[in-house]
Design a protein around this motif. Structure first.
Motif, PDB file in Angstrom:
ATOM      1  N   LYS A 230       0.823  -1.212   0.000  1.00 18.29           N
ATOM      2  CA  LYS A 230       0.000   0.000   0.000  1.00 18.29           C
ATOM      3  C   LYS A 230       0.859   1.265   0.000  1.00 18.29           C
ATOM      4  N   SER A 231       2.182   1.067   0.132  1.00 16.38           N
ATOM      5  CA  SER A 231       3.096   2.202   0.089  1.00 16.38           C
ATOM      6  C   SER A 231       3.934   2.148  -1.184  1.00 16.38           C
ATOM      7  N   ALA A 232       3.350   1.588  -2.214  1.00 14.14           N
ATOM      8  CA  ALA A 232       3.949   1.566  -3.560  1.00 14.14           C
ATOM      9  C   ALA A 232       5.158   0.646  -3.713  1.00 14.14           C
ATOM     10  N   VAL A 233       5.330  -0.327  -2.835  1.00 10.59           N
ATOM     11  CA  VAL A 233       6.371  -1.340  -3.049  1.00 10.59           C
ATOM     12  C   VAL A 233       5.687  -2.518  -3.766  1.00 10.59           C
ATOM     13  N   PRO A 234       6.193  -2.890  -4.947  1.00  9.78           N
ATOM     14  CA  PRO A 234       5.421  -3.805  -5.807  1.00  9.78           C
ATOM     15  C   PRO A 234       5.464  -5.293  -5.415  1.00  9.78           C
ATOM     16  N   PHE A 235       4.961  -5.621  -4.240  1.00 10.54           N
ATOM     17  CA  PHE A 235       4.707  -7.024  -3.908  1.00 10.54           C
ATOM     18  C   PHE A 235       3.355  -7.377  -4.516  1.00 10.54           C
ATOM     19  N   GLU A 236       3.230  -8.613  -5.012  1.00 17.00           N
ATOM     20  CA  GLU A 236       2.003  -8.931  -5.754  1.00 17.00           C
ATOM     21  C   GLU A 236       1.075  -9.907  -5.051  1.00 17.00           C
ATOM     22  N   GLU A 237       1.356 -10.248  -3.809  1.00 19.72           N
ATOM     23  CA  GLU A 237       0.511 -11.217  -3.107  1.00 19.72           C
ATOM     24  C   GLU A 237      -0.899 -10.658  -2.922  1.00 19.72           C
ATOM     25  N   LYS A 238      -1.880 -11.542  -3.162  1.00 21.28           N
ATOM     26  CA  LYS A 238      -3.283 -11.124  -3.076  1.00 21.28           C
ATOM     27  C   LYS A 238      -3.746 -11.186  -1.614  1.00 21.28           C
ATOM     28  N   TYR A 239      -4.353 -10.130  -1.149  1.00 20.00           N
ATOM     29  CA  TYR A 239      -4.828 -10.074   0.236  1.00 20.00           C
ATOM     30  C   TYR A 239      -6.341 -10.072   0.320  1.00 20.00           C
ATOM     31  N   GLN A 240      -6.847 -10.634   1.401  1.00 20.86           N
ATOM     32  CA  GLN A 240      -8.268 -10.546   1.729  1.00 20.86           C
ATOM     33  C   GLN A 240      -8.387 -10.130   3.185  1.00 20.86           C
ATOM     34  N   PHE A 241      -9.552  -9.644   3.553  1.00 23.01           N
ATOM     35  CA  PHE A 241      -9.751  -9.296   4.949  1.00 23.01           C
ATOM     36  C   PHE A 241     -10.047 -10.554   5.747  1.00 23.01           C
ATOM     37  N   HIS A 242      -9.395 -10.707   6.878  1.00 19.68           N
ATOM     38  CA  HIS A 242      -9.641 -11.847   7.759  1.00 19.68           C
ATOM     39  C   HIS A 242      -9.894 -11.322   9.165  1.00 19.68           C
ATOM     40  N   PHE A 243     -10.080 -12.246  10.061  1.00 16.46           N
ATOM     41  CA  PHE A 243     -10.409 -11.919  11.452  1.00 16.46           C
ATOM     42  C   PHE A 243      -9.429 -10.905  12.053  1.00 16.46           C
ATOM     43  N   TYR A 244      -8.148 -11.053  11.737  1.00 17.85           N
ATOM     44  CA  TYR A 244      -7.128 -10.173  12.319  1.00 17.85           C
ATOM     45  C   TYR A 244      -6.618  -9.142  11.304  1.00 17.85           C
ATOM     46  N   GLY A 245      -7.439  -8.798  10.355  1.00 17.65           N
ATOM     47  CA  GLY A 245      -7.040  -7.788   9.372  1.00 17.65           C
ATOM     48  C   GLY A 245      -6.598  -8.418   8.065  1.00 17.65           C
TER      49      GLY A 245
ATOM     50  N   GLY B 260     -17.208 -10.116   1.476  1.00 13.20           N
ATOM     51  CA  GLY B 260     -15.856  -9.540   1.546  1.00 13.20           C
ATOM     52  C   GLY B 260     -15.220  -9.694   2.917  1.00 13.20           C
ATOM     53  N   LYS B 261     -15.914 -10.330   3.828  1.00 13.72           N
ATOM     54  CA  LYS B 261     -15.447 -10.613   5.199  1.00 13.72           C
ATOM     55  C   LYS B 261     -15.252  -9.340   6.019  1.00 13.72           C
ATOM     56  N   THR B 262     -15.918  -8.263   5.613  1.00 13.37           N
ATOM     57  CA  THR B 262     -15.774  -7.009   6.351  1.00 13.37           C
ATOM     58  C   THR B 262     -17.079  -6.648   7.057  1.00 13.37           C
ATOM     59  N   TYR B 263     -17.940  -7.627   7.254  1.00 16.17           N
ATOM     60  CA  TYR B 263     -19.188  -7.387   7.990  1.00 16.17           C
ATOM     61  C   TYR B 263     -18.874  -7.426   9.480  1.00 16.17           C
ATOM     62  N   GLU B 264     -19.538  -6.523  10.216  1.00 19.31           N
ATOM     63  CA  GLU B 264     -19.150  -6.389  11.632  1.00 19.31           C
ATOM     64  C   GLU B 264     -19.426  -7.638  12.465  1.00 19.31           C
ATOM     65  N   ASP B 265     -20.468  -8.391  12.131  1.00 17.52           N
ATOM     66  CA  ASP B 265     -20.757  -9.610  12.890  1.00 17.52           C
ATOM     67  C   ASP B 265     -19.936 -10.754  12.283  1.00 17.52           C
ATOM     68  N   GLN B 266     -18.811 -11.038  12.913  1.00 17.78           N
ATOM     69  CA  GLN B 266     -17.887 -12.028  12.351  1.00 17.78           C
ATOM     70  C   GLN B 266     -18.428 -13.457  12.435  1.00 17.78           C
ATOM     71  N   LEU B 267     -19.416 -13.666  13.277  1.00 17.45           N
ATOM     72  CA  LEU B 267     -20.056 -14.983  13.323  1.00 17.45           C
ATOM     73  C   LEU B 267     -20.742 -15.271  11.978  1.00 17.45           C
ATOM     74  N   VAL B 268     -21.418 -14.257  11.458  1.00 21.91           N
ATOM     75  CA  VAL B 268     -22.076 -14.389  10.155  1.00 21.91           C
ATOM     76  C   VAL B 268     -21.032 -14.683   9.073  1.00 21.91           C
ATOM     77  N   VAL B 269     -19.932 -13.939   9.104  1.00 20.75           N
ATOM     78  CA  VAL B 269     -18.872 -14.120   8.100  1.00 20.75           C
ATOM     79  C   VAL B 269     -18.318 -15.547   8.166  1.00 20.75           C
TER      80      VAL B 269
END
Lengths: 165, 439
Positions: free
Chosen positions: A33-48, B153-162
């Motif tokens: 996100k700071s313009a360093v060209p790593f290409e790994e695909k990210y998704q949002f998870h429980f811890y970010g 997108g896993k960005t819903y506030e209720d993580q149980l639902v996600v």
């Protein structure tokens, strides 16, 4: 061929080694996100933001002997340390990587806790929203983390700083 | 009655080989299934090129999406009177389960890699954009499309639902493992899903497994592990994926070459080549369209494009050898030189494929706060990470699970006229052992 692997070896070399997979995940995301060209695909998870692709590539690098992984038992979980091996250095020499100098950026990242990097990467994940919406989303998504106003202000300053470094 | 609460006058069922029946009672779900964007999923295969290895694998994203919906429906029936579960989220969960793969494109894995796209972005765009799906969702509530998009997108506030749709033991994985096993015909991939559904427990922000159900989960982890190696990671399927990626890469390169004129103008791909894809362009593309182009591109003037398309259409795939970048990097560089001398472009005909190129994974306990693992709920209410309690899971979690393969056109190499070059190439490829046949 294996350019993305080489970029990661380069990262481990520049940082002098990384402790903690969570920290590794967040550092690569913030660098992306700071313009360093790593290409790994990210998704949002429980811890970010989290990248399964990154996890797999690091595992491949370890299995190839380019990165050394050591595991420390912390009772309820394991903590992992990563360092470049001599074989990894040799492999890297065969590449001419088109990567910007990220020494200062990685130093900044290394000096922060994984909790702080989780905060920064989460804000960056919601960057497309207005600032007030970003903060609202952050509190909704991370109620247990109890991020304080001071921490959030610091995170925004950090984002500005790392992008201008 | 509010649209969100409307029921069909009588329950509809879809006959399904994996779950026997998929039950639909909600008007909203029925209307979503009827939208063109959802019907498009009939024309996208669930396993892309796997049917070239396992000929039964012709099932579509449509089948799978209905299956995920059905599993979530059954989970919610079990959850409805349990603590922590808010039944007001029911329709949201069902809609998200049904629509979670809406943005998948044709042969999406290779396609996304070459054109630098992400099907998850298109899933979001279809749900919140000007589409029939969005019209249906907006009839529930103006903010409903956004909430469905957030869950997916896993960005819903209720993580149980996600976690019902996306976690280490979610409805998505439980459906595709069983469905893919059924259609490929393999004997792995089976586990006692009914038992798992019975021992799933909602807690504040995730779904956990009652500890007495650990063995059913072990079975699920084993099938995930076996399906990964035996089906998803099959080297022949990977060979077809390599060729597919190279077709897209070549077509794009030719489009960017001002001196090349296509016999069949790549109309449907132009916005992809120019990297300005609109949602309308995206949903127009399905596998029937892509196969049509591949079929006709066999007649193109460009020898590489026509050869790659002919290989893909007629299953004349690349051969492969195991490749260790640590020990064989010099061999690889030497092969590049030799391929060039032989008049074979290594950019298209000498390809390293790695396990990290795959969109599938297997269970890893990971580090604390790396990603959410599978948690067992012990009799005293404590949570324990699965591999800390299960010897079976612990033992497969620590195994080496990565590899790299080098793909090349064995038939072209065999026919080389330059004997010196041919022998040098064969020495490098065969010198390390037998080349694997892709048949």
């Amino acid at each position: 061929m294996l350019i993305n692997h080489a970029k990661l070896i380069h990262f481990f070399r520049v940082t002098g080694g990384i402790t903690g997979r969570k920290k590794l995940q967040k550092m690569i995301y913030i660098l992306q996100k700071s313009a360093v060209p790593f290409e790994e695909k990210y998704q949002f998870h429980f811890y970010g933001p989290y990248s399964e692709e990154l996890t797999l590539r690091v595992e491949e690098l370890c299995n190839l002997g380019f990165i050394e992984e050591t595991r420390e038992d912390k009772a309820n979980y394991f903590q992992y340390h990563y360092n470049v091996t001599r074989a990894g250095e040799g492999f890297l020499e065969q590449f001419t990587l088109d990567m910007p100098d990220m020494t200062d950026k990685t130093e900044l990242l290394q000096s922060r806790s994984s909790r702080f990097l989780e905060l920064v990467s989460t804000i960056l994940y919601f960057e497309h929203l207005e600032k007030c919406e970003q903060i609202e989303k952050l509190h909704k998504m991370k109620p247990k983390q109890n991020f304080t106003e001071a921490e959030i202000t610091e995170a925004y300053q950090f984002i500005k700083q790392i992008r201008s470094t | 009655m509010a649209y969100k609460d409307e029921k069909l006058s009588e329950e509809k069922v879809f006959k399904d080989p994996v779950h026997r029946y998929v039950h639909v009672q909600d008007r909203v779900i029925w209307d979503l299934i009827a939208t063109p964007e959802f019907q498009r999923l009939r024309r996208i295969k669930q396993l892309g090129t796997t049917n070239l290895t396992f000929h039964g694998a012709e099932h579509s994203r449509f089948n799978h999406s209905l299956g995920v919906y059905e599993i979530v429906r059954r989970i919610l029936n079990n959850f409805k009177d349990r603590e922590h579960w808010n039944n007001e989220e029911r329709l949201l969960c069902l809609s998200a389960a049904l629509l979670h793969d809406l943005g998948h494109g044709p042969f999406s894995h290779s396609f996304e890699k070459v054109f630098r796209l992400d099907h998850e972005d298109f899933t979001q765009a279809i749900i919140v954009g000007k589409t029939k799906v969005n019209e249906v969702l907006r009839r529930v509530a103006p903010d409903f499309p956004g909430r469905v998009a957030d869950v997916i997108g896993k960005t819903y506030e209720d993580q149980l639902v996600v976690s019902l749709i996306s976690s280490q033991i979610d409805a998505d994985r439980m459906d595709y493992l069983q469905r893919d096993a059924y259609y490929t015909g393999v004997s792995y991939g089976h586990f006692d899903m009914e038992r798992i559904l019975r021992v799933m427990r909602p807690i504040e922000d995730q779904v956990v497994i009652k500890s007495t159900g650990m063995h059913a989960v072990e079975d699920y982890i084993m099938s995930r592990y076996q399906m990964y190696w035996q089906v998803y990671f099959h080297p022949v399927t990977r060979s077809a994926e390599v060729i597919l990626s190279k077709i897209f890469q070549r077509a794009k390169a030719l489009y960017q070459d001002p001196d090349y004129d296509f016999k069949l103008e790549p109309t449907h791909f132009i916005s992809f080549f120019e990297e300005n894809v609109t949602l309308a362009d995206y949903v127009k593309l399905d596998e029937t369209i892509v196969q049509y182009y591949f079929h006709l591109w066999q007649e193109e003037e460009d020898a590489i494009l026509s050869d790659l398309c002919e290989r893909f259409m007629n299953r004349r795939l690349f051969k492969y050898v195991e490749f260790n970048p640590n020990l064989q990097m010099n061999d690889y560089l030497e092969l590049i030189t030799l391929f060039k001398q032989a008049g074979i472009d290594p950019e298209y005909y000498l390809v390293v494929d790695s396990s990290s190129d795959l969109p599938y994974d297997f269970y890893r306990p990971g580090e604390e706060e790396e990603r959410l693992p599978i948690h067992l709920q012990m009799p005293n209410g404590d949570l324990k990470e699965l591999s800390r309690h299960s010897d079976i899971v612990e033992s497969i979690s620590g195994k080496k699970r990565t590899d790299h393969k080098l793909y090349f056109p064995g038939d072209l190499l065999k026919g080389l006229a330059d004997r010196r070059v041919k022998e040098a190439i064969m020495e490098i490829l065969y010198g390390q052992g037998e080349t694997s046949n892709v048949d």
